[in-house]
Design a protein around this motif. Structure first.
Motif, PDB file in Angstrom:
ATOM      1  N   GLY A 286       0.717  -1.342  -0.152  1.00 24.49           N
ATOM      2  CA  GLY A 286      -0.067   0.006  -0.020  1.00 24.49           C
ATOM      3  C   GLY A 286       0.809   1.175   0.063  1.00 24.49           C
ATOM      4  O   GLY A 286       0.264   2.182  -0.371  1.00 24.49           O
ATOM      5  N   LYS A 287       2.111   1.139   0.248  1.00 25.76           N
ATOM      6  CA  LYS A 287       2.927   2.521   0.226  1.00 25.76           C
ATOM      7  C   LYS A 287       2.910   3.115  -1.215  1.00 25.76           C
ATOM      8  O   LYS A 287       2.879   2.333  -2.275  1.00 25.76           O
ATOM      9  CB  LYS A 287       4.380   2.164   0.633  1.00 25.76           C
ATOM     10  N   LEU A 288       2.877   4.397  -1.241  1.00 25.51           N
ATOM     11  CA  LEU A 288       3.260   4.981  -2.268  1.00 25.51           C
ATOM     12  C   LEU A 288       4.755   5.259  -2.464  1.00 25.51           C
ATOM     13  O   LEU A 288       5.298   5.780  -1.924  1.00 25.51           O
ATOM     14  CB  LEU A 288       2.445   6.464  -2.322  1.00 25.51           C
ATOM     15  N   LEU A 289       5.346   5.041  -3.889  1.00 25.66           N
ATOM     16  CA  LEU A 289       6.400   5.232  -4.250  1.00 25.66           C
ATOM     17  C   LEU A 289       6.670   6.349  -5.158  1.00 25.66           C
ATOM     18  O   LEU A 289       6.162   6.246  -6.356  1.00 25.66           O
ATOM     19  CB  LEU A 289       7.207   3.879  -4.874  1.00 25.66           C
ATOM     20  N   LEU A 290       7.485   7.341  -4.811  1.00 24.26           N
ATOM     21  CA  LEU A 290       7.583   8.625  -5.717  1.00 24.26           C
ATOM     22  C   LEU A 290       9.098   8.450  -6.083  1.00 24.26           C
ATOM     23  O   LEU A 290       9.883   9.048  -5.279  1.00 24.26           O
ATOM     24  CB  LEU A 290       7.417   9.779  -4.991  1.00 24.26           C
TER      25      LEU A 290
END
Length: 392
Positions: A286-290
């Motif tokens: 569920g983590k967002l990676l930028l």
């Protein structure tokens, strides 16, 4: 005062009205606060007293300061209270009918369960030969040119130099593209524009201004569509010109890109590791990676940032992907795999593999030929066992 440091003002940045006014106070609200006077390291054009620069109210850098004055408040009224200002907005909308008009918010039946669910209705096979037989001809339409700008345009959007797109599907079936438009990549006129490919159309709308901090370099844009239909916009915010001293902003839209939230400064310091790269993904947990460019000059490298709360807070693992403009995917086993431009090994792109979510990366030679300026790599997770690599 001119030079030294820019000076904050109380005024929000906005168009002047057609009414003659003395000491206008600007709009009632806005996105950017006006700064004046220019600073050290600023060219003469931007040092003019009449020139209005601007940035987000929460921004700070070594170029901006203030001057204390004691004065009676101006008698001028904010611009939005004038009928003529409202007439100007109506006139603008009439001349830009596709900018924020005729936008369908309804989600048609073929997209009613979301883009991902629609794709899952197909039965995909891990058998490559089966894949080839089913899709022996190209499944792609186009190409459709998204840079729809009048020739010889000497203002934003510029016709001279358009680069670095971020592309996002909309819940209503449209495709939304943003990119920076400029004369020079390192100067202050650079801003971000956008266009929309309407569902069922084969022609992009005429480009319009999307994000433009006054007289700041806006390198570089990225977009992402969340599973719940929220569109995310990430962008760099320069302290001045150039793209090495960026902060990073984030905005969201819940209505297919019609309205956007107030910009949040998610990385407030103007420094490296803050230029967004267009491969934002959500991980299995569920983590967002930028991804962001660690050092956009020369060979450089790519950093990643992780958010467990959909962008409200971020952590930055210490490891770096080899090469700039790094594209990242998460493999089925949870590892992160990335390719970047530059840092070639024997004329081949270096690929980076992380088994600890970016804490460390193992770099080795990939089977792909190195790419150079004007080219970007794209990594996509497919519904089959393999990753898809496309060089553009």
């Amino acid at each position: 005062m001119n030079g030294n440091v820019e000076e904050w003002t109380l005024s929000w940045y906005g168009q002047y009205t057609r009414i003659n006014e003395t000491d206008p106070v600007g709009p009632e609200s806005g996105t950017f606060k006006v700064t004046r006077g220019g600073s050290h390291s600023t060219i003469l054009y931007y040092l003019r007293s009449a020139n209005r620069m601007g940035t987000l109210p929460g921004d700070s850098s070594w170029y901006i300061g203030l001057r204390v004055v004691m004065e009676e408040p101006s008698d001028s009224q904010p611009a939005q209270t004038s009928l003529q200002y409202r007439f100007m907005l109506e006139d603008y909308e009439r001349h830009h009918p596709r900018n924020r008009q005729e936008l369908k918010q309804a989600v048609e039946a073929d997209l009613a369960h979301g883009i991902e669910d629609t794709l899952e209705q197909e039965v995909f096979s891990d058998d490559i030969e089966d894949w080839r037989q089913r899709y022996s001809s190209s499944v792609f339409r186009g190409p459709y040119k998204y840079v729809n700008i009048k020739s010889d345009s000497y203002h934003l959007p510029f016709s001279h130099h358009n680069h670095d797109p971020g592309v996002c599907p909309c819940p209503n079936g449209d495709v939304f593209a943003i990119w920076y438009s400029t004369v020079s990549e390192t100067e202050r006129e650079l801003g971000v524009v956008y266009s929309r490919l309407r569902k069922g159309s084969d022609k992009w709308d005429e480009a319009q201004i999307f994000w433009n901090a006054p007289d700041r370099n806006d390198h570089a844009p990225a977009m992402w569509l969340s599973p719940n239909g929220t569109m995310y916009h990430f962008n760099g915010l320069s302290a001045a010109a150039t793209f090495g001293n960026l902060a990073t902003v984030m905005r969201v839209s819940t209505d297919n890109g019609y309205n956007w939230s107030t910009a949040d400064l998610i990385f407030t310091e103007h420094s490296l590791k803050h230029m967004p790269v267009e491969t934002v993904i959500q991980l299995q947990d569920g983590k967002l990676l930028l991804p962001t460019d660690n050092d956009p000059e020369g060979e450089g490298a790519t950093a990643i940032h992780l958010s467990s709360d959909m962008g409200r807070s971020w952590t930055t693992p210490p490891g770096l992907i080899s090469g700039i403009h790094g594209a990242v995917v998460q493999l089925k086993n949870g590892d992160l795999w990335a390719l970047g431009r530059g840092d070639d090994i024997d004329h081949h792109m270096a690929h980076s593999l992380s088994k600890d979510l970016g804490q460390t990366w193992k770099v080795s030679k990939s089977p792909f030929q190195g790419i150079h300026g004007g080219q970007r790599e794209v990594l996509l997770r497919l519904k089959v066992s393999a990753e898809c690599v496309v060089t553009v």
